[in-house]
Every structure is written in structure tokens, then in C-alpha cells.
Scaffold this active site. Structure first.
Site, PDB file in Angstrom:
ATOM      1  N   PHE A 127      24.356 -28.449 -86.101  1.00 10.32           N
ATOM      2  CA  PHE A 127      25.779 -28.130 -86.117  1.00 10.32           C
ATOM      3  C   PHE A 127      26.643 -29.389 -86.188  1.00 10.32           C
ATOM      4  CE2 PHE A 127      27.384 -29.058 -81.836  1.00 10.32           C
ATOM      5  CZ  PHE A 127      28.752 -28.934 -81.978  1.00 10.32           C
ATOM      6  N   LYS A 128      26.096 -30.507 -85.734  1.00 10.43           N
ATOM      7  CA  LYS A 128      26.876 -31.754 -85.747  1.00 10.43           C
ATOM      8  C   LYS A 128      27.225 -32.218 -87.154  1.00 10.43           C
ATOM      9  CE  LYS A 128      25.651 -33.182 -81.133  1.00 10.43           C
ATOM     10  NZ  LYS A 128      24.943 -31.923 -80.742  1.00 10.43           N
ATOM     11  N   ASP A 129      26.519 -31.684 -88.160  1.00 13.92           N
ATOM     12  CA  ASP A 129      26.868 -32.011 -89.548  1.00 13.92           C
ATOM     13  C   ASP A 129      28.310 -31.649 -89.887  1.00 13.92           C
ATOM     14  OD1 ASP A 129      24.353 -33.008 -90.340  1.00 13.92           O
ATOM     15  OD2 ASP A 129      23.599 -31.000 -90.801  1.00 13.92           O
TER      16      ASP A 129
END
Ligand SMILES: *Cc1c(COP(=O)(O)O)cnc(C)c1O
Length: 485
Positions: free
Chosen positions: A105-107
């Protein structure tokens, strides 16, 4: 637009400078002096990229050309044009945040941050190159490397604990391409790597980095408002999907359940609500490290407890930095926040005033789920909803169920899914069935065959990729490593 420190509203900068600085000089986090307004209905009719440009542009108005930056950040990098699709499982709606280049999700934030940083740099006429230094326990490192690779005017250096990340996570990092990236294993644990990075920052402050006047140090940490702002978009996107499917009509409130670590993801949901999105309850899901569950229930934040290593490692955290922003937003009192943070630092705990505790409880609900329950949830969700989720998402799902059971709230619930099940194949596979002994890459393939789901491209090709960064150094050699870059 002015931003000021959560600990002192006299310390203020514009939004471009807030992105460049990351942390305020007094150790506080930057918050907008007043939250912007956006046209919510217009926003909900746009595609995801246009939504992102509108929302990030409203939060960071001193950074120009937001449409171009958004397009550069995301175009062609995610599995779908909509970036963060939702899946209606028949029970909860799952918001998939892991369809980006590293399946984490950090993308969503780390694709955008390099664009924001370089644009802010141009805006401020800053000449020096920026060196992003990060210690990682797994996910952040790869997402940051992928985001910053080959970005002009920026270098990135990632340290990870040798033997402290999964085989897949290591392979993701050591195969990273790009002419401005460095990755190195450190003999020690995550804390050693983190301490090493902090020491390098201290050396830079004291002017002991030879390249100190050519390089400006920065981090890709989630305290940067440039990481938070891009995360607001997917709450709007999820709401728009529910509208399009006819599951709600405009104005209906929707609940969101968020697997939480540093409190960045869920705070973005709160900001979406303040920008005008009809959000009901924000449900904060923790694993066995349930500091936030206790805090939201009792009003006392107490980090004096052991850190448990769990099957959802990205949520193994005792101090959730972004909570400081919520304390400020709901109290409006920088002096109170400064005192609470000081107390957390010296005594290891603090208690908020009753009024603040109640203000938090009106908008948030908290629960937690241990590893055994998460495994059971992975199996149940797969058997009943035919949806395969990872350990972090399972934590969210289980807490969302607890919320519904305990409150009887029947509003639509969106569970945020923060990682691909293929990032944690061992834990996911063992939740579903008794699998033969094999390495993590074989587990991926086994999981795919056994569940009929597809391995994301960036993970399936990993085993064949060339290892480029195989160095291992002692923990006291990190400064030398950085100086040789
Ligand atoms: C970082 C991360 C989280 C926690 O998000 P916060 O913004 O730190 O609360 C949850 N799940 C995964 C997979 C993550 O990588």
C-alpha cells in the site's frame, strides 16, 4: 497555504517547504493552519488521477502543475488505471491498495512523494541534491526505492537488517535497478539499522558529512505531509465506487476499517472526512501490538510494553507518530500536544483530557486481532467470500466484524487491504492448508495453484532477477557507506 508545527503554531512554512522539511524544527509534525475545501460531488465523478490532482493540489497548493505530477507518478505503474480498485465480496467492500509496483500500500504515497519533493525543490530554488536515507523492516524500503529510482536530483540509500526481512522482501530490494539507488544489509536488527540512520542525521547536523553542502538529507518516512496527502484520494475513490454500484446514494455515510501501524493511513481517512466526504466511523485495527486500541478506549497512550513480532510485521509498532496530528486537529491546542509528546518521551505514557478522549471516540472505534485470529480469518474469508487476503488485511477484516457485532452498525463497511497475499506467502498458505516444506518462492507458486489466484508480475519474476546490492556491513560502518556514495 500555511502549515505549522503540531507543537507550536508560530513555527510555520508554506506547503512546499513542509514537504521539503518533513519534520518541523521543534520535532513536531506539519499541519495545515486551516483545512482546504473541495467540491466533493465534482471530485467523486472524476477518474482516480483527476481526483488525486484535485485533492493533493488542495492540500499542497504551493506545489504547481499537480496534474502533471500525478500523471508522472502513477501512469503505467499500477496494475489498473483506477490505481486502487474495490472488490465487493458480498460482505465487506475491500479497497485494494496493493496494485502498485511493489505490491504494498505504501506505493500509493511513495510513487507520488518523489514528484512532490522535486517540484517543491524547484519551487524553492534549492540547488543541492537530496539524499533519502531509510532504515526498513521490509515494505517501506522497496516502495521507496521503486519510487525514487532514477528521479533526478535525488539519491536514495536503504539499510535493512540482515536476516531480518523475508526472502521475498530481500529479493525485492537487492534486485533494485536505477543509477541513484544504494541498498545494504546491516549486521544487526531493525533497531540497529534505525539507530544508525539517526546517527547519520546527527552527523549531518553537526556538519560532519563531507558532502554536507552538496547533499541535503531527508527521509521517506510517513511523517511527511507529502506522503499523507496522496493517501486521501483512495477514500474518495472507494466512496465513488459504492455510488456507481448503487450501494449508496450521495450523502450516505460509509465506514472504513484500517489496518493501522503509524496511524498515517487512517489519518488520511479522517482528512477525507474533513474535506467533506461522508465518512461514518473510522475503525482502527491493530494486531497484538494494541497500544492504539487501549488508547482509544481509555484515553491513556502507554508505550511501556514489549513489542510483539507478529505475522503482520508492518503493524508492529509502539509509537504511532501520526496520532500526534489527530491530537492537534481535535484539540487545536499546540501547547497541549507539545506537553503530551514530551511526557511520552520522558515517562513513556500520557493521558489526554476527557473532552479530547470523547472527541476521538465520536469518530473512531478501535479493536485488535492476534495472529491466530488473523489466520482463521484468512481461511474463513477465502472459504465464504472466495477472497484471498494477506495477514494485515485479515486483521482489518476481523476487527471490522467485531465492530459490526458489537455496535450493530449496518452502514456499508470498506476494509482497506494494505498488502498482496503474495508478499506473505508462508503465513497466508499455512492459514489455508497444511503445505509441504519449501522456500518462499515455491510457496508463492503453490499458493497460486492452490487458490487459483494470480501472482503479481513484480513478485513472480523476482527469483530470476539479477542481485545488484549484495553488500553486508557492520552497524558502525553505515556512515562510511553513506559517505562513499
Ligand atoms: C505500513 C503498513 C501498514 C500501516 O499503515 P500506517 O499508515 O503506518 O498506519 C499496514 N499494512 C501494511 C502492509 C503496511 O505496509
Amino acid at each position: 497555504m500555511l502549515y505549522h508545527s503540531t507543537r507550536n503554531n508560530q513555527i510555520s512554512v508554506d506547503s512546499a517547504q513542509a514537504v521539503l522539511s518533513g519534520l518541523a524544527p521543534d520535532g513536531g509534525l506539519y499541519v495545515p493552519a486551516a483545512l482546504p475545501q473541495i467540491d466533493v460531488e465534482a471530485c467523486l465523478q472524476e477518474n482516480t488521477m483527476a481526483m488525486a490532482a484535485r485533492i493533493i493540489g488542495a492540500m499542497l497548493p504551493d506545489i504547481p502543475n499537480m496534474e502533471t505530477l500525478v500523471s508522472r507518478a502513477y501512469q503505467g505503474k499500477f496494475q489498473t488505471e483506477e490505481l486502487t480498485p474495490t472488490v465487493d465480496t458480498g460482505k465487506f467492500t475491500v479497497l485494494e491498495l496493493f496494485r502498485g509496483p511493489t505490491s504494498a500500500f505504501k506505493d500509493v504515497a511513495l510513487c507520488m512523494l518523489p514528484q512532490l519533493l522535486t517540484a517543491a525543490k524547484r519551487e524553492k530554488g534549492m540547488q543541492e541534491d537530496i539524499l533519502i536515507l531509510t532504515a526498513t523492516s521490509g515494505d517501506t524500503g522497496k516502495a521507496a526505492l521503486a519510487g525514487f529510482a532514477d528521479v533526478e536530483g535525488v539519491k536514495i540509500c536503504v539499510f535493512y537488517p540482515q536476516g531480518g526481512v523475508s526472502a521475498v522482501q530481500r529479493a525485492q530490494m537487492v534486485t533494485q535497478e536505477g543509477n541513484n539507488v544504494a541498498v545494504c544489509a546491516v549486521e544487526g536488527n531493525f533497531d540497529d539499522a534505525q539507530t544508525g540512520v539517526k546517527n547519520i542525521f546527527a552527523s549531518a547536523v553537526e556538519g560532519r558529512l563531507p558532502a554536507g553542502n552538496r547533499l541535503r538529507l531527508s527521509t521517506a518516512n510517513s511523517i511527511n505531509i507529502g506522503r499523507l496527502a496522496p493517501q486521501i484520494t483512495y477514500y474518495f475513490k472507494a466512496y465513488a465506487d459504492l455510488l456507481r454500484r448503487g450501494q449508496i446514494t450521495m450523502g450516505d455515510k460509509v465506514n472504513f476499517c484500517v489496518p493501522t501501524g503509524n496511524f498515517g493511513d487512517i489519518l488520511a481517512g479522517w482528512l477525507a472526512k474533513r474535506l467533506g466526504l461522508p465518512v461514518g466511523k473510522l475503525v482502527c485495527a491493530s494486531n497484538a501490538n494494541n497500544v492504539l486500541t487501549d488508547f482509544i478506549e481509555t484515553g491513556t497512550y502507554d508505550r511501556r510494553r514489549p513489542l510483539h513480532k507478529t505475522a503482520s510485521p508492518s503493524m508492529d509498532i509502539l509509537v504511532s507518530s501520526n496520532l500526534e496530528r489527530l491530537l492537534y486537529f481535535l484539540s487545536g491546542d499546540t501547547e497541549l500536544v507539545a506537553n503530551l509528546m514530551k511526557q511520552l518521551n520522558t515517562d513513556g505514557f500520557y493521558t489526554v483530557p476527557d473532552s479530547l478522549k470523547q472527541a476521538i471516540a465520536e469518530e473512531f472505534w478501535a479493536g485488535y486481532c492476534d495472529d491466530a485470529k488473523a489466520k482463521e480469518t484468512i481461511k474463513n474469508v477465502f472459504d465464504n467470500q472466495h477472497y484471498l487476503c494477506d495477514t494485515h488485511t485479515a486483521t482489518g477484516w476481523a476487527v471490522a466484524e467485531d465492530y459490526v457485532n458489537q455496535t450493530g452498525d449496518t452502514r456499508p463497511m470498506v476494509v482497506l487491504s494494505t498488502a498482496s497475499p503474495y508478499k506473505f506467502p508462508a503465513a497466508v498458505l499455512s492459514s489455508l492448508e497444511e503445505a509441504p516444506e519449501m522456500d518462499e518462492f515455491d510457496q508463492m507458486e503453490y499458493l497460486s495453484k492452490s487458490t487459483g489466484t494470480v501472482i503479481p508480475n513484480n513478485l513472480s519474476g523476482l527469483r530470476e532477477k539479477e542481485e545488484r546490492h549484495t553488500g553486508v556491513i557492520a552497524k558502525d560502518a553505515m556512515l562510511d557507506f553513506v559517505m562513499a556514495l
